[in-house]
Design a protein around this motif. Structure first.
Motif, mmCIF file in Angstrom:
data_model
loop_
_atom_site.group_PDB
_atom_site.id
_atom_site.type_symbol
_atom_site.label_atom_id
_atom_site.label_comp_id
_atom_site.label_asym_id
_atom_site.label_seq_id
_atom_site.Cartn_x
_atom_site.Cartn_y
_atom_site.Cartn_z
ATOM 1 N N ARG A 1 41.122 86.216 32.852
ATOM 2 C CA ARG A 1 41.896 85.745 31.702
ATOM 3 C C ARG A 1 42.164 84.272 31.910
ATOM 4 O O ARG A 1 42.843 83.865 32.862
ATOM 5 N N ASN A 2 41.611 83.447 31.034
ATOM 6 C CA ASN A 2 41.767 81.999 31.152
ATOM 7 C C ASN A 2 41.500 81.379 29.786
ATOM 8 O O ASN A 2 40.347 81.172 29.394
ATOM 9 N N ALA A 3 42.551 81.112 29.051
ATOM 10 C CA ALA A 3 42.420 80.592 27.692
ATOM 11 C C ALA A 3 42.008 79.132 27.659
ATOM 12 O O ALA A 3 41.711 78.602 26.580
ATOM 13 N N THR A 4 41.971 78.456 28.818
ATOM 14 C CA THR A 4 41.606 77.037 28.839
ATOM 15 C C THR A 4 40.108 76.825 28.972
ATOM 16 O O THR A 4 39.637 75.692 28.883
ATOM 17 N N VAL A 5 39.354 77.893 29.224
ATOM 18 C CA VAL A 5 37.896 77.790 29.337
ATOM 19 C C VAL A 5 37.285 78.126 27.985
ATOM 20 O O VAL A 5 37.652 79.112 27.342
ATOM 21 N N ARG A 6 36.347 77.312 27.558
ATOM 22 C CA ARG A 6 35.811 77.396 26.199
ATOM 23 C C ARG A 6 35.014 78.661 25.941
ATOM 24 O O ARG A 6 35.001 79.195 24.835
ATOM 25 N N GLY A 7 34.312 79.159 26.947
ATOM 26 C CA GLY A 7 33.468 80.329 26.777
ATOM 27 C C GLY A 7 32.495 80.444 27.926
ATOM 28 O O GLY A 7 32.637 79.770 28.954
ATOM 29 N N ALA A 8 31.488 81.284 27.746
ATOM 30 C CA ALA A 8 30.527 81.554 28.809
ATOM 31 C C ALA A 8 29.107 81.266 28.331
ATOM 32 O O ALA A 8 28.775 81.441 27.159
ATOM 33 N N VAL A 9 28.284 80.844 29.281
ATOM 34 C CA VAL A 9 26.846 80.690 29.099
ATOM 35 C C VAL A 9 26.163 81.797 29.895
ATOM 36 O O VAL A 9 26.522 82.040 31.050
ATOM 37 N N VAL A 10 25.205 82.474 29.301
ATOM 38 C CA VAL A 10 24.425 83.474 30.021
ATOM 39 C C VAL A 10 23.067 82.886 30.361
ATOM 40 O O VAL A 10 22.330 82.438 29.471
ATOM 41 N N ALA A 11 22.733 82.862 31.650
ATOM 42 C CA ALA A 11 21.397 82.473 32.116
ATOM 43 C C ALA A 11 20.571 83.750 32.207
ATOM 44 O O ALA A 11 20.895 84.650 32.978
ATOM 45 N N PHE A 12 19.505 83.824 31.424
ATOM 46 C CA PHE A 12 18.742 85.061 31.247
ATOM 47 C C PHE A 12 17.296 84.816 31.664
ATOM 48 O O PHE A 12 16.663 83.884 31.199
ATOM 49 N N GLY A 13 16.768 85.695 32.546
ATOM 50 C CA GLY A 13 15.381 85.510 32.947
ATOM 51 C C GLY A 13 14.976 86.400 34.097
ATOM 52 O O GLY A 13 15.646 87.398 34.407
ATOM 53 N N PRO A 14 13.890 86.045 34.793
ATOM 54 C CA PRO A 14 13.378 86.838 35.913
ATOM 55 C C PRO A 14 13.893 86.318 37.247
ATOM 56 O O PRO A 14 15.049 85.887 37.353
ATOM 57 N N SER A 15 13.046 86.326 38.274
ATOM 58 C CA SER A 15 13.476 86.005 39.637
ATOM 59 C C SER A 15 13.987 84.585 39.791
ATOM 60 O O SER A 15 14.858 84.320 40.626
ATOM 61 N N THR A 16 13.459 83.647 38.999
ATOM 62 C CA THR A 16 13.911 82.264 39.115
ATOM 63 C C THR A 16 15.340 82.091 38.615
ATOM 64 O O THR A 16 16.050 81.185 39.052
ATOM 65 N N THR A 17 15.771 82.948 37.703
ATOM 66 C CA THR A 17 17.175 82.965 37.298
ATOM 67 C C THR A 17 18.001 83.740 38.309
ATOM 68 O O THR A 17 19.144 83.364 38.626
ATOM 69 N N ASP A 18 17.430 84.818 38.843
ATOM 70 C CA ASP A 18 18.103 85.631 39.856
ATOM 71 C C ASP A 18 18.373 84.835 41.130
ATOM 72 O O ASP A 18 19.280 85.166 41.902
ATOM 73 N N GLY A 19 17.584 83.781 41.370
ATOM 74 C CA GLY A 19 17.798 82.928 42.544
ATOM 75 C C GLY A 19 16.913 83.243 43.719
ATOM 76 O O GLY A 19 17.191 82.784 44.839
ATOM 77 N N VAL A 20 15.841 83.997 43.505
ATOM 78 C CA VAL A 20 14.939 84.347 44.605
ATOM 79 C C VAL A 20 14.427 83.075 45.285
ATOM 80 O O VAL A 20 14.038 82.116 44.624
ATOM 81 N N ALA A 21 14.456 83.077 46.609
ATOM 82 C CA ALA A 21 14.051 81.978 47.497
ATOM 83 C C ALA A 21 15.167 80.962 47.715
ATOM 84 O O ALA A 21 14.983 80.012 48.479
ATOM 85 N N SER A 22 16.320 81.135 47.089
ATOM 86 C CA SER A 22 17.470 80.300 47.455
ATOM 87 C C SER A 22 18.101 80.868 48.722
ATOM 88 O O SER A 22 17.833 82.006 49.121
ATOM 89 N N THR A 23 18.929 80.090 49.369
ATOM 90 C CA THR A 23 19.517 80.475 50.653
ATOM 91 C C THR A 23 20.516 81.610 50.477
ATOM 92 O O THR A 23 21.394 81.553 49.603
ATOM 93 N N LEU A 24 20.394 82.644 51.295
ATOM 94 C CA LEU A 24 21.283 83.799 51.245
ATOM 95 C C LEU A 24 22.738 83.362 51.444
ATOM 96 O O LEU A 24 23.041 82.553 52.329
ATOM 97 N N ASP A 25 23.615 83.878 50.624
ATOM 98 C CA ASP A 25 25.061 83.681 50.714
ATOM 99 C C ASP A 25 25.507 82.243 50.455
ATOM 100 O O ASP A 25 26.661 81.895 50.726
#
Length: 405
Positions: free
Chosen positions: A183-207
């Motif tokens: 709950r945070n009325a000062t944030v305008r809204g949300a963006v959804v990043a939609f896609g396959p492994s490159t959106t999922d973050g595959v090959a980025s550093t764990l944690d």
């Protein structure tokens, strides 16, 4: 799939105008043929560790049995601010209820929201969401490639445990949890990043929370009050635009309403989808790909959402590369850039490609498999996104109406 209310379920999400918006999400898939998602859990606590894009004064969680094979009986749930590993910050553990009850049964194919829980969450905080299942869960609804370490306990309900002692088993997947709102009325809204492994973050550093949506969220948090936005990740490794793919998820066409348009407070979507289609089916007519894009654009616009199209990255040298697939990729990218169908364009192809060898990733951005960016590549992607295309600044702004599903 929208959430239905029953005597065993919490009420569906309320409209974002009451200050609720998504701070974290993941997209779920069917259980694998073998392994933990197939065998499920019994008399065990799962502690899912998630990273909040933005903070707030209260939280609620969304649980999913969309791909389960039997009703899912939750014995108890807790949420806390994560300290390190499986340990939580003293004094932050809160019991979570569903319609006033600690236990809830989620029918096959459904999701439920919890009741609101008062908890102060900072921007970029890690939360520990602990779920206890006394009865066998059966095959689990899950997200395989979390790129984040979560935990499983010894036998019993350890959801309120502050220490890590009972959580001796680790996992890099998320189970049953598919959304957290604040709950945070000062944030305008949300963006959804939609896609396959490159959106999922595959090959980025764990944690390290180095997925491009995490890095984009950091940029959006720096905007002035009233303009800041959250970013939600709806990526699935191996996902396709046109075809269902088992543990790589339903097609983009089939899951868009649930995983993107149905998120709390969503205002915009970045669609980076199609690489796995053009690479594995280089004979696809261009019109099938662009027709799918147009259907997704129509779905977004019908719900008052902006949608930004991202061009497909080069991948010569990857295991499924072909010259025919690359020609189709280039034709798809030309359509994304010049058709005018999207509300904006994120030219990730231009960001990632090697200027001397434009069919390949720039060596400094290549994770080594010639398909996925490394940490620097994901950082470059996030830095390249035109924030005005997401917020609608300087142009028509679309605003979603009605309750989030």
């Amino acid at each position: 799939m929208t959430t239905r209310r029953s005597s065993t379920q919490a009420a569906p999400a309320v409209a974002s105008g009451e200050g609720w918006l998504g701070t974290w999400s993941c997209a779920h898939v069917v259980p694998a043929p073998t392994g933990r998602s197939r065998s499920g859990f019994r008399d065990q606590t799962i502690r899912n560790i998630i990273h909040a894009a933005v903070g707030g004064s209260a939280v609620r969680i969304r649980l999913s049995n969309v791909f389960g094979e039997r009703p899912l009986r939750l014995g108890g749930a807790h949420v806390a601010v994560r300290l390190a590993g499986a340990a939580t910050v003293p004094g932050t553990t809160r019991a979570v209820t569903f319609g006033g009850d600690q236990a809830v049964t989620i029918p096959v194919g459904e999701r439920v929201w919890s009741d609101p829980v008062t908890l102060s969450v900072d921007d970029g905080a890690d939360l520990a969401v602990s779920l206890y299942f006394a009865a066998p869960t059966g095959p689990a609804t899950w997200h395989p490639a979390a790129l984040s370490t979560s935990y499983r306990s010894a036998a019993g309900d350890h959801g309120a445990d502050q220490g890590r002692g009972s959580f001796g088993q680790q996992s890099t997947s998320w189970f049953f949890l598919d959304g957290v709102d604040v709950r945070n009325a000062t944030v305008r809204g949300a963006v959804v990043a939609f896609g396959p492994s490159t959106t999922d973050g595959v090959a980025s550093t764990l944690d390290a929370n180095g997925r491009y949506p995490d890095l984009l969220a950091r940029r959006l948090r720096q905007l002035p009050p009233g303009e800041r936005m959250s970013v939600l990740n709806a990526g699935i490794a191996g996902n396709k635009l046109l075809a269902d793919a088992g543990t790589s998820g339903q097609s983009a066409l089939d899951r868009f309403l649930r995983d993107a348009a149905g998120q709390s407070g969503v205002r915009a979507v970045i669609l980076w989808e199609g690489t796995n289609d053009v690479a594995t089916r280089p004979d696809l007519p261009l019109g099938e790909v662009t027709g799918a894009y147009q259907r997704l654009i129509g779905l977004a616009h019908s719900r008052g959402l902006r949608i930004v199209g991202a061009t497909l990255q080069p991948h010569e040298g990857a295991w499924y590369y072909s010259h025919a697939g690359n020609r189709l990729r280039e034709a798809v990218n030309d359509w994304i850039r010049w058709s005018g169908a999207f509300d904006g364009v994120a030219d990730f192809d231009q960001v990632l490609r090697d200027p001397r060898h434009p069919r390949r990733l720039l060596p400094g951005y290549d994770s080594g498999d010639h398909l996925h960016p490394n940490d620097d590549g994901y950082l470059a992607i996030a830095a390249s996104v035109d924030l005005a295309a997401l917020t609608g600044a300087g142009g028509e702004e679309r605003v979603a109406s009605g309750p989030a599903a």
